[in-house]
Design a protein around this motif. Structure first.
Motif, PDB file in Angstrom:
ATOM      1  N   ALA A  15       0.829  -1.213   0.000  1.00  0.00           N
ATOM      2  CA  ALA A  15       0.000   0.000   0.000  1.00  0.00           C
ATOM      3  C   ALA A  15       0.859   1.258   0.000  1.00  0.00           C
ATOM      4  CB  ALA A  15      -0.929  -0.012   1.205  1.00  0.00           C
ATOM      5  N   LEU A  16       1.921   1.245   0.798  1.00  0.00           N
ATOM      6  CA  LEU A  16       2.812   2.410   0.829  1.00  0.00           C
ATOM      7  C   LEU A  16       3.524   2.610  -0.507  1.00  0.00           C
ATOM      8  CD1 LEU A  16       4.368   2.086   4.395  1.00  0.00           C
ATOM      9  CD2 LEU A  16       2.709   3.775   3.590  1.00  0.00           C
ATOM     10  N   PHE A  17       3.977   1.509  -1.099  1.00  0.00           N
ATOM     11  CA  PHE A  17       4.661   1.601  -2.390  1.00  0.00           C
ATOM     12  C   PHE A  17       3.704   2.089  -3.478  1.00  0.00           C
ATOM     13  CE2 PHE A  17       6.848  -0.378  -6.123  1.00  0.00           C
ATOM     14  CZ  PHE A  17       7.991   0.406  -6.058  1.00  0.00           C
ATOM     15  N   ALA A  18       2.466   1.585  -3.454  1.00  0.00           N
ATOM     16  CA  ALA A  18       1.477   2.023  -4.440  1.00  0.00           C
ATOM     17  C   ALA A  18       1.133   3.501  -4.239  1.00  0.00           C
ATOM     18  CB  ALA A  18       0.225   1.168  -4.340  1.00  0.00           C
ATOM     19  N   ALA A  19       1.037   3.932  -2.978  1.00  0.00           N
ATOM     20  CA  ALA A  19       0.760   5.347  -2.704  1.00  0.00           C
ATOM     21  C   ALA A  19       1.903   6.230  -3.180  1.00  0.00           C
ATOM     22  CB  ALA A  19       0.524   5.550  -1.205  1.00  0.00           C
ATOM     23  N   PHE A  20       3.144   5.733  -3.052  1.00  0.00           N
ATOM     24  CA  PHE A  20       4.299   6.478  -3.539  1.00  0.00           C
ATOM     25  C   PHE A  20       4.285   6.576  -5.065  1.00  0.00           C
ATOM     26  CE2 PHE A  20       8.682   6.239  -5.181  1.00  0.00           C
ATOM     27  CZ  PHE A  20       9.152   7.467  -4.746  1.00  0.00           C
ATOM     28  N   LEU A  21       3.895   5.487  -5.734  1.00  0.00           N
ATOM     29  CA  LEU A  21       3.903   5.457  -7.198  1.00  0.00           C
ATOM     30  C   LEU A  21       2.729   6.198  -7.832  1.00  0.00           C
ATOM     31  CD1 LEU A  21       4.956   1.807  -8.073  1.00  0.00           C
ATOM     32  CD2 LEU A  21       6.252   3.889  -8.469  1.00  0.00           C
ATOM     33  N   ILE A  30      -1.444   0.827  -9.745  1.00  0.00           N
ATOM     34  CA  ILE A  30      -2.497  -0.186  -9.818  1.00  0.00           C
ATOM     35  C   ILE A  30      -1.871  -1.577  -9.966  1.00  0.00           C
ATOM     36  CG2 ILE A  30      -4.388  -1.072 -11.233  1.00  0.00           C
ATOM     37  CD1 ILE A  30      -5.152   1.842 -11.767  1.00  0.00           C
ATOM     38  N   PHE A  31      -0.864  -1.700 -10.818  1.00  0.00           N
ATOM     39  CA  PHE A  31      -0.190  -2.993 -10.983  1.00  0.00           C
ATOM     40  C   PHE A  31       0.484  -3.439  -9.686  1.00  0.00           C
ATOM     41  CE2 PHE A  31       0.175  -2.269 -15.787  1.00  0.00           C
ATOM     42  CZ  PHE A  31      -0.943  -3.053 -16.027  1.00  0.00           C
ATOM     43  N   THR A  32       1.033  -2.494  -8.939  1.00  0.00           N
ATOM     44  CA  THR A  32       1.652  -2.825  -7.660  1.00  0.00           C
ATOM     45  C   THR A  32       0.605  -3.348  -6.684  1.00  0.00           C
ATOM     46  OG1 THR A  32       3.366  -1.158  -7.987  1.00  0.00           O
ATOM     47  CG2 THR A  32       2.994  -1.907  -5.734  1.00  0.00           C
ATOM     48  N   SER A  33      -0.529  -2.675  -6.599  1.00  0.00           N
ATOM     49  CA  SER A  33      -1.608  -3.131  -5.723  1.00  0.00           C
ATOM     50  C   SER A  33      -2.121  -4.504  -6.153  1.00  0.00           C
ATOM     51  CB  SER A  33      -2.769  -2.140  -5.741  1.00  0.00           C
ATOM     52  OG  SER A  33      -2.379  -0.924  -5.183  1.00  0.00           O
ATOM     53  N   LEU A  34      -2.267  -4.683  -7.447  1.00  0.00           N
ATOM     54  CA  LEU A  34      -2.737  -5.967  -7.966  1.00  0.00           C
ATOM     55  C   LEU A  34      -1.748  -7.083  -7.660  1.00  0.00           C
ATOM     56  CD1 LEU A  34      -4.955  -7.380  -9.570  1.00  0.00           C
ATOM     57  CD2 LEU A  34      -3.732  -6.786 -11.646  1.00  0.00           C
ATOM     58  N   ALA A  35      -0.468  -6.829  -7.875  1.00  0.00           N
ATOM     59  CA  ALA A  35       0.558  -7.837  -7.594  1.00  0.00           C
ATOM     60  C   ALA A  35       0.600  -8.173  -6.108  1.00  0.00           C
ATOM     61  CB  ALA A  35       1.923  -7.349  -8.060  1.00  0.00           C
TER      62      ALA A  35
END
Length: 129
Positions: A15-21, A30-35
């Motif tokens: 979640a933190l990485f997706a928020a950063f991206l 979105i791909f990070t959250s999905l993965a």
């Protein structure tokens, strides 16, 4: 207990990485959250299999026919899969697609429960005659 701790850490990091991206590249967010979500689901596949095996063993030991509980297990699986997938669609900004997926999931769950309904009606028929 240890598994849930690892999953919680994975979810928070994802979640933190997706928020950063997200401000840099919404698609990669979105791909990070999905993965991350797929990794979480993959991590709980073995415990879910153990639950279904134990449940199947209990019901078989009691003498419950497979025709009665397999459709219920399938319907639960469909419901979980549809719920997760619809949430992913909503997170991607596709609420309409998520809603239509939920409708399709309801239809699929009803379709897999038709053998169960047939068994219930047969049982009712034998009780009334």
């Amino acid at each position: 207990m240890y598994l849930i701790f690892k999953l919680a850490v994975l979810a928070v990091c994802g979640a933190l990485f997706a928020a950063f991206l997200k401000p840099l590249s919404p698609v990669f967010a979105i791909f990070t959250s999905l993965a991350c979500g797929l990794l979480l689901i993959y991590a709980v596949l073995d415990p879910v299999r153990q639950i279904f095996d134990a449940l199947s063993g209990f019901l078989t030991a009691v003498g419950v026919s497979r025709n009665l509980y397999v459709p219920v297990i399938k319907a639960v699986g469909i419901a979980v899969l549809v719920h997760i997938t619809a949430q992913v669609c909503r997170d991607a900004g596709e609420s309409a697609l998520g809603s239509k997926l939920e409708l399709a999931g309801v239809i699929a769950a009803i379709a897999v429960c038709i053998p169960l309904m047939r068994e219930v009606f047969t049982l009712l028929e034998t009780m009334l005659l």
